[in-house]
Motif scaffolding. Structure first.
Motif, PDB file in Angstrom:
ATOM      1  N   VAL A 109       0.812  -1.216   0.000  1.00 56.20           N
ATOM      2  CA  VAL A 109       0.000   0.000   0.000  1.00 56.20           C
ATOM      3  C   VAL A 109       0.846   1.265   0.000  1.00 56.20           C
ATOM      4  CG1 VAL A 109      -1.888  -1.151   1.206  1.00 56.20           C
ATOM      5  CG2 VAL A 109      -0.157   0.050   2.533  1.00 56.20           C
ATOM      6  N   VAL A 110       2.167   1.124   0.025  1.00 53.87           N
ATOM      7  CA  VAL A 110       3.037   2.296   0.046  1.00 53.87           C
ATOM      8  C   VAL A 110       3.154   2.871  -1.364  1.00 53.87           C
ATOM      9  CG1 VAL A 110       5.383   3.137   0.468  1.00 53.87           C
ATOM     10  CG2 VAL A 110       4.338   1.502   2.039  1.00 53.87           C
ATOM     11  N   GLU A 111       2.847   4.151  -1.525  1.00 50.70           N
ATOM     12  CA  GLU A 111       3.005   4.861  -2.794  1.00 50.70           C
ATOM     13  C   GLU A 111       3.709   6.190  -2.506  1.00 50.70           C
ATOM     14  OE1 GLU A 111      -0.699   5.347  -4.764  1.00 50.70           O
ATOM     15  OE2 GLU A 111      -1.104   3.200  -4.941  1.00 50.70           O
ATOM     16  N   LEU A 112       4.811   6.423  -3.171  1.00 53.57           N
ATOM     17  CA  LEU A 112       5.596   7.632  -2.940  1.00 53.57           C
ATOM     18  C   LEU A 112       5.357   8.643  -4.054  1.00 53.57           C
ATOM     19  CD1 LEU A 112       8.972   6.029  -1.774  1.00 53.57           C
ATOM     20  CD2 LEU A 112       7.023   6.751  -0.391  1.00 53.57           C
ATOM     21  N   SER A 113       5.521   9.901  -3.726  1.00 48.79           N
ATOM     22  CA  SER A 113       5.271  10.975  -4.694  1.00 48.79           C
ATOM     23  C   SER A 113       6.426  11.141  -5.677  1.00 48.79           C
ATOM     24  CB  SER A 113       5.031  12.299  -3.951  1.00 48.79           C
ATOM     25  OG  SER A 113       6.146  12.613  -3.131  1.00 48.79           O
ATOM     26  N   VAL A 114       7.612  10.685  -5.306  1.00 47.31           N
ATOM     27  CA  VAL A 114       8.777  10.794  -6.187  1.00 47.31           C
ATOM     28  C   VAL A 114       8.845   9.543  -7.066  1.00 47.31           C
ATOM     29  CG1 VAL A 114      11.273  11.088  -6.308  1.00 47.31           C
ATOM     30  CG2 VAL A 114       9.979  12.157  -4.450  1.00 47.31           C
ATOM     31  N   PRO A 115       8.728   9.657  -8.396  1.00 48.21           N
ATOM     32  CA  PRO A 115       8.688   8.465  -9.255  1.00 48.21           C
ATOM     33  C   PRO A 115       9.930   7.586  -9.131  1.00 48.21           C
ATOM     34  CG  PRO A 115       7.990  10.413 -10.474  1.00 48.21           C
ATOM     35  CD  PRO A 115       8.519  10.902  -9.171  1.00 48.21           C
ATOM     36  N   GLU A 116      11.119   8.214  -8.962  1.00 50.40           N
ATOM     37  CA  GLU A 116      12.351   7.434  -8.874  1.00 50.40           C
ATOM     38  C   GLU A 116      12.348   6.558  -7.613  1.00 50.40           C
ATOM     39  OE1 GLU A 116      12.929  11.069 -11.253  1.00 50.40           O
ATOM     40  OE2 GLU A 116      12.213  10.693  -9.230  1.00 50.40           O
ATOM     41  N   GLU A 117      11.870   7.104  -6.512  1.00 41.41           N
ATOM     42  CA  GLU A 117      11.815   6.332  -5.282  1.00 41.41           C
ATOM     43  C   GLU A 117      10.719   5.276  -5.346  1.00 41.41           C
ATOM     44  OE1 GLU A 117      11.374   9.054  -2.086  1.00 41.41           O
ATOM     45  OE2 GLU A 117      13.334  10.012  -2.373  1.00 41.41           O
ATOM     46  N   GLU A 118       9.662   5.547  -6.086  1.00 41.68           N
ATOM     47  CA  GLU A 118       8.574   4.578  -6.230  1.00 41.68           C
ATOM     48  C   GLU A 118       9.066   3.291  -6.895  1.00 41.68           C
ATOM     49  OE1 GLU A 118       4.643   3.048  -6.067  1.00 41.68           O
ATOM     50  OE2 GLU A 118       5.682   4.650  -5.001  1.00 41.68           O
ATOM     51  N   VAL A 119      10.035   3.416  -7.809  1.00 42.24           N
ATOM     52  CA  VAL A 119      10.611   2.221  -8.439  1.00 42.24           C
ATOM     53  C   VAL A 119      11.295   1.360  -7.394  1.00 42.24           C
ATOM     54  CG1 VAL A 119      12.262   1.394 -10.153  1.00 42.24           C
ATOM     55  CG2 VAL A 119      10.886   3.418 -10.637  1.00 42.24           C
ATOM     56  N   GLY A 120      11.998   1.980  -6.449  1.00 40.16           N
ATOM     57  CA  GLY A 120      12.616   1.232  -5.366  1.00 40.16           C
ATOM     58  C   GLY A 120      11.601   0.507  -4.510  1.00 40.16           C
ATOM     59  N   VAL A 121      10.450   1.136  -4.284  1.00 37.47           N
ATOM     60  CA  VAL A 121       9.373   0.494  -3.524  1.00 37.47           C
ATOM     61  C   VAL A 121       8.896  -0.763  -4.251  1.00 37.47           C
ATOM     62  CG1 VAL A 121       7.009   0.763  -2.687  1.00 37.47           C
ATOM     63  CG2 VAL A 121       8.637   2.639  -2.454  1.00 37.47           C
ATOM     64  N   LYS A 122       8.719  -0.658  -5.556  1.00 39.53           N
ATOM     65  CA  LYS A 122       8.250  -1.816  -6.327  1.00 39.53           C
ATOM     66  C   LYS A 122       9.275  -2.943  -6.317  1.00 39.53           C
ATOM     67  CE  LYS A 122       4.494   0.290  -7.442  1.00 39.53           C
ATOM     68  NZ  LYS A 122       3.265  -0.062  -6.687  1.00 39.53           N
TER      69      LYS A 122
END
Length: 590
Positions: free
Chosen positions: A92-105
């Motif tokens: 459920v974690v979604e970050l506003s910075v697209p580059e960091e969102e890739v790390g979440v995935k």
């Protein structure tokens, strides 16, 4: 006078009217948004990936261990959830910075893969992945070969996994069942209830978790093969008060034909009427003349009968029908082999001890005959072989789950855990804990158990020199240092969550014998097997392998491409009234 006024103000009015649609167009003009792609390279790319990994891992790892905390997940459409499950939090974690969102995935992949294979250990996989990425990024930034590090990491992880499997202790007793389940769901009573359920129905039986109506957890047992379809037509119901039909010692007809003519069933019906036995028909459909004829004979008491719709669709339906035939000893009368329903005989019918047919489900209870028992065992072994074959392939989780469902049904034992709690949030949390514990217990029985609390990985750090000897060059051997830093992370985090200095706990546990470790619940150093602090070997091994795989992919990243939103503000056109027609009108007005 009218002509004069028109000469003075007419052009202004015309000009104003001509401007009205233009001004309206200016107000409704849409904001232009243009999509672009942003590229980052080298250390900047890895830095952003690691930032995303750290944000989600820091939220997940606070739940690790018996003294771990909970995480509250807010929702716009429902009540907030209080959860303790790693993969649920990460998803459920979604970050506003697209580059960091890739790390979440990326880190979500490690957690999800571990969850799909082992069913538990998602938090451990997250902690391991974060530690590997953080340590590996330091080496890559220092100029070391990223490809060599990735290869060395995978080889070293595979070596440690084999060591863990070799050291694992078999799980056989009910007490060991409770130890494994209690550690996974972090509650001794919940673990005991689950151990009773699985110990009774067996690993091949079905254990489901449902929301109960009371305040306490309870378990219900039922026997028989349950299929998710009920009677075809309510006119065939034998007991109108309960809307069910109970058939004692019935014969079973299994076919994929749509039964429309009563003449197709006459030979079978005459045989069961003569022997005064009830009959259960499992078919694609029963309608028309056949339904009318059956209903008439049922109401007159000539025959005791119920008809059930075949479960599933397409190939799934065929597979379920074949399972039912193996369970009952019936012959599958299928149109694919050119078999005609009118030619069926009593020898093609199966046997059951009892069948209970309701509106939405049917329970088949085996008669326990030797031939049917052996047929079920052979069928289960075939399904297990197919499952093991699919486990070696990627992206086959759905097929594996479907095979597991069929195995559960074939074994004919079902345990239903009814979860009770004062609030809905607590019910959801307990259901997630039970589901994790079920999977952990099944993994422990399959591959054995190891000491929990991070002690297993800490013990395996003594094989570092052997792992280095297996690697080809010095660059690959650096991966062992990355792996060592990660293997000590779980015990450190568990101690930190317990309010103890994790680094000191790790150093004290490091050189102890197998099974010795830190019990975060009692805050004592002891033999974890005797204390009941045990983990499934499969959870630890899958978490380590998936963490190494995802970390290797991140370390070899040299460019990162993400979406970037570029907006362009529209230029509003504001016409000057003193130009053009308006200028002449102003002169005439003076």
């Amino acid at each position: 006078l009218i002509v004069g006024m028109w000469a003075l103000f007419g052009p202004v009015a015309v000009h104003a009217l001509s401007m009205a649609p233009l001004r309206s167009a200016v107000h409704v003009q849409q904001h232009v948004v243009m999509m672009a792609r942003k590229i980052e390279y080298s250390d900047d790319a890895r830095k952003n990936l690691l930032a995303g990994v750290n944000k989600v891992a820091n939220a997940v790892k606070v739940t690790l261990g018996p003294r771990g905390r909970n995480v509250v997940i807010g929702s716009k459409n429902g009540p907030p959830q209080v959860v303790n499950d790693g993969v649920t939090i990460a998803s459920v974690v979604e970050l506003s910075v697209p580059e960091e969102e890739v790390g979440v995935k990326l880190i979500l992949q490690a957690a999800s893969k571990t969850d799909s294979r082992a069913g538990d250990g998602t938090t451990t996989a997250t902690v391991l992945t974060q530690a590997m990425m953080r340590e590996g990024a330091r080496y890559v930034s220092a100029g070391h070969n990223a490809i060599a590090l990735k290869n060395g990491l995978n080889k070293a992880a595979a070596f440690i996994v084999e060591k863990i499997r070799a050291a694992a202790i078999p799980v056989t007793t009910r007490e060991q069942y409770q130890q494994i389940a209690s550690i996974s769901c972090q509650d001794w009573d919940m673990g005991g209830l689950l151990a009773d359920a699985i110990y009774k129905v067996g690993l091949d039986g079905s254990t489901t978790v449902e929301e109960g109506q009371g305040m306490e957890d309870e378990v219900e047992f039922s026997e028989g093969m349950e299929i998710e379809t009920g009677w075809i037509n309510e006119r065939l119901v034998i007991e109108p008060e309960t809307q069910t039909s109970t058939l004692v010692a019935p014969k079973v007809l299994v076919t994929d034909h749509k039964v429309t003519l009563i003449s197709e069933l006459l030979p079978i019906l005459e045989a069961v009427v003569a022997s005064k036995e009830p009959i259960l028909i499992i078919a694609d459909d029963v309608k028309g003349e056949a339904l009318s004829g059956i209903t008439l004979n049922l109401n007159r008491g000539v025959v005791t009968l119920s008809a059930v719709r075949a479960p599933g669709f397409g190939e799934v339906k065929r597979a379920f029908m074949e399972d039912i035939c193996a369970f009952t000893g019936a012959t599958f009368i299928t149109s694919e082999l050119g078999m005609n329903l009118a030619n069926a005989t009593v020898d093609d019918l199966g046997c059951l001890s009892k069948a209970v047919v309701s509106k939405g489900s049917t329970v088949l209870v085996s008669d326990g005959s030797e031939s049917n028992t052996q047929s079920v065992l052979r069928r289960v072994e075939t399904l297990k072989a197919l499952k093991n074959e699919l486990l070696t392939k990627s992206n086959k989780e759905f097929e594996v789950q479907r095979l597991e469902q069929r195995i559960y049904k074939m074994n004919g034992a079902v345990a239903r855990l009814k979860v009770g709690a004062p609030t809905e949030a607590e019910v959801i949390d307990k259901k997630l804990r039970y589901e994790d514990a079920i999977n952990a217990l099944k993994g422990a029985v399959a591959e054995g158990m190891v000491p929990g609390g991070g002690a297993c990985l800490t013990y395996m750090m003594r094989y570092a020199d052997e792992a280095r000897d297996l690697l080809e060059n010095e660059e690959e051997k650096l991966a062992v240092d990355v792996l060592l830093a990660a293997m000590g992370a779980p015990v450190t985090q568990i101690a930190n969550n317990a309010g103890v200095l994790g680094a000191l706990v790790r150093e004290r546990v490091l050189d102890q014998e197998w099974g010795y470790g830190f019990n975060a619940k009692s805050l004592e150093y002891e033999n974890l097997f005797d204390a009941g602090v045990c983990d499934p070997a499969s959870v630890t091994t899958w978490a380590l392998e998936h963490a190494a795989s995802i970390s290797g992919a991140m370390l070899t990243t040299e460019a990162l491409v993400t979406d970037s939103i570029r907006s362009e503000e529209p230029e509003e056109y504001e016409p000057e009234i003193t130009e053009g027609i308006g200028a002449r009108a102003a002169e005439m007005a003076w």
